[in-house]
Enzyme design. Sequence first.
Site, PDB file in Angstrom:
ATOM      1  N   HIS A 104      15.393  36.203  10.757  1.00 52.31           N
ATOM      2  CA  HIS A 104      16.241  37.246  11.369  1.00 52.31           C
ATOM      3  C   HIS A 104      15.722  38.620  10.928  1.00 52.31           C
ATOM      4  O   HIS A 104      15.312  38.789   9.778  1.00 52.31           O
ATOM      5  CB  HIS A 104      17.703  37.055  10.956  1.00 52.31           C
ATOM      6  CG  HIS A 104      18.619  37.871  11.808  1.00 52.31           C
ATOM      7  ND1 HIS A 104      18.776  39.230  11.621  1.00 52.31           N
ATOM      8  CD2 HIS A 104      19.388  37.534  12.871  1.00 52.31           C
ATOM      9  CE1 HIS A 104      19.621  39.687  12.545  1.00 52.31           C
ATOM     10  NE2 HIS A 104      20.001  38.677  13.312  1.00 52.31           N
TER      11      HIS A 104
ATOM     12  N   GLU B  23      17.204  41.181  10.073  1.00 52.96           N
ATOM     13  CA  GLU B  23      17.902  41.733   8.902  1.00 52.96           C
ATOM     14  C   GLU B  23      17.305  41.170   7.612  1.00 52.96           C
ATOM     15  O   GLU B  23      17.171  41.875   6.619  1.00 52.96           O
ATOM     16  CB  GLU B  23      19.411  41.455   9.019  1.00 52.96           C
ATOM     17  CG  GLU B  23      20.021  42.372  10.078  1.00 52.96           C
ATOM     18  CD  GLU B  23      21.235  41.816  10.793  1.00 52.96           C
ATOM     19  OE1 GLU B  23      21.804  40.809  10.331  1.00 52.96           O
ATOM     20  OE2 GLU B  23      21.606  42.380  11.841  1.00 52.96           O
TER      21      GLU B  23
ATOM     22  N   ASN C 185      26.232  33.889  14.976  1.00 49.56           N
ATOM     23  CA  ASN C 185      25.721  34.288  13.667  1.00 49.56           C
ATOM     24  C   ASN C 185      26.763  35.213  13.042  1.00 49.56           C
ATOM     25  O   ASN C 185      26.847  36.383  13.389  1.00 49.56           O
ATOM     26  CB  ASN C 185      24.375  35.012  13.848  1.00 49.56           C
ATOM     27  CG  ASN C 185      23.823  35.535  12.531  1.00 49.56           C
ATOM     28  OD1 ASN C 185      24.363  35.245  11.460  1.00 49.56           O
ATOM     29  ND2 ASN C 185      22.749  36.304  12.602  1.00 49.56           N
TER      30      ASN C 185
ATOM     31  N   LYS D 138      26.829  36.442  10.245  1.00 47.99           N
ATOM     32  CA  LYS D 138      26.248  37.385   9.267  1.00 47.99           C
ATOM     33  C   LYS D 138      27.184  37.449   8.053  1.00 47.99           C
ATOM     34  O   LYS D 138      27.685  36.413   7.619  1.00 47.99           O
ATOM     35  CB  LYS D 138      26.026  38.766   9.900  1.00 47.99           C
ATOM     36  CG  LYS D 138      25.189  38.689  11.179  1.00 47.99           C
ATOM     37  CD  LYS D 138      24.764  40.044  11.686  1.00 47.99           C
ATOM     38  CE  LYS D 138      23.957  39.867  12.972  1.00 47.99           C
ATOM     39  NZ  LYS D 138      23.380  41.117  13.460  1.00 47.99           N
TER      40      LYS D 138
ATOM     41  N   SER E   4      23.773  42.775  20.731  1.00 48.86           N
ATOM     42  CA  SER E   4      24.951  43.357  21.408  1.00 48.86           C
ATOM     43  C   SER E   4      25.461  42.506  22.577  1.00 48.86           C
ATOM     44  O   SER E   4      25.909  43.045  23.594  1.00 48.86           O
ATOM     45  CB  SER E   4      24.661  44.799  21.865  1.00 48.86           C
ATOM     46  OG  SER E   4      24.453  45.619  20.735  1.00 48.86           O
TER      47      SER E   4
ATOM     48  N   GLY F  44      23.591  45.209  16.993  1.00 47.24           N
ATOM     49  CA  GLY F  44      24.677  45.979  16.385  1.00 47.24           C
ATOM     50  C   GLY F  44      24.838  47.384  16.922  1.00 47.24           C
ATOM     51  O   GLY F  44      25.534  48.202  16.322  1.00 47.24           O
TER      52      GLY F  44
ATOM     53  N   GLU G 297      15.355  38.931  19.892  1.00 47.11           N
ATOM     54  CA  GLU G 297      16.380  39.887  19.441  1.00 47.11           C
ATOM     55  C   GLU G 297      15.731  41.241  19.182  1.00 47.11           C
ATOM     56  O   GLU G 297      15.278  41.506  18.062  1.00 47.11           O
ATOM     57  CB  GLU G 297      17.024  39.391  18.145  1.00 47.11           C
ATOM     58  CG  GLU G 297      17.843  38.140  18.285  1.00 47.11           C
ATOM     59  CD  GLU G 297      18.976  38.099  17.272  1.00 47.11           C
ATOM     60  OE1 GLU G 297      20.118  37.885  17.677  1.00 47.11           O
ATOM     61  OE2 GLU G 297      18.726  38.310  16.066  1.00 47.11           O
TER      62      GLU G 297
HETATM   63  P1  13P Z   1      24.990  41.709  17.329  1.00 50.61           P
HETATM   64  O1  13P Z   1      25.484  40.718  18.372  1.00 50.61           O
HETATM   65  O2  13P Z   1      26.021  42.111  16.353  1.00 50.61           O
HETATM   66  O3  13P Z   1      24.271  42.849  17.988  1.00 50.61           O
HETATM   67  O4  13P Z   1      23.894  40.940  16.471  1.00 50.61           O
HETATM   68  C1  13P Z   1      22.906  40.208  17.103  1.00 50.61           C
HETATM   69  C2  13P Z   1      22.237  39.382  16.094  1.00 50.61           C
HETATM   70  O5  13P Z   1      21.531  39.902  15.242  1.00 50.61           O
HETATM   71  C3  13P Z   1      22.479  37.931  16.121  1.00 50.61           C
HETATM   72  O6  13P Z   1      21.625  37.263  15.244  1.00 50.61           O
END
Ligand code: 13P
Length: 249
Positions: free
Chosen positions: A95, A97, A10, A12, A212, A172, A166
């Site tokens: 997600h 976010e 992902n 992002k 992470s 993150g 997640e």
């Molecule tokens: P990180 O791997 O940056 O922690 O993000 C995980 C994530 O949200 C994948 O969708």
Amino acid sequence: MNTKKFIIANWKAYITAQKQAKDMLATVVKAKLSKGAEVVVCPPFPFLSLFPKTKSSIFSLGAQDVFWESEGAYTGAVTLAMLRDFGVSHVIIGHSERRHFAMESDEVVNRKVRAALQAGLRVILCVGEKEREDSRAIPEIVGAQVKSALADVPAPHMKNLFIAYEPIWAIGTGVADTPNDALSASLYIRKVVGDLYGNKIGMALKVLYGGSVDAKNAALFMNQSGINGVLVGKASTDKKEFLGILDSF
Ligand code: 13P
């Protein structure tokens, strides 16, 4: 249980220029994958056209979101038909976010899940709790997220569903969940799906861990037989880290 392992990238909004996207893509498609692995790359919408449309059994294209209506007066929307036209086979939905900054409700997530599965796309549904120390979190919060996202999803569509566990506190932060706790959460998710659709579908469900994940810890999650792979954010946009993840099982 499905023995194939999935590594879903992902991006992002970490990759923001075409040149960067092309460069990362070239690295991924050249990478050697072990047998039984499948990689899905989910770039931002504007970069979907940079991906080759040729079908590959180990490399697929995903999107990070989609709108649920098929066409019409919906300014800013990206529809399922548009995604399919660009060769997209997978889509991330719900997600944390998007739930947070785009204020997506459980109802919106459910609409998107139903529409995408109906259109034949593979859906990566994300669920996860906010705080690590909340012991009621997995059963109460994650269970409720799974149930509401799957409302009115017909059983035959479940074969195209991934659920990514997640935990928000792990995204993150550089602090991943422990493989044991991620496994317990994944078993709980299978149980919820099993209660809704029967044991066979619960066991066949593809469950991923995300939060992470990096080259150092990816194998710890992927080697759990109850976890079918990883959903990787930041580390999927760093060549060395991502090649390390692809190489780690
Ligand atoms: P990180 O791997 O940056 O922690 O993000 C995980 C994530 O949200 C994948 O969708």
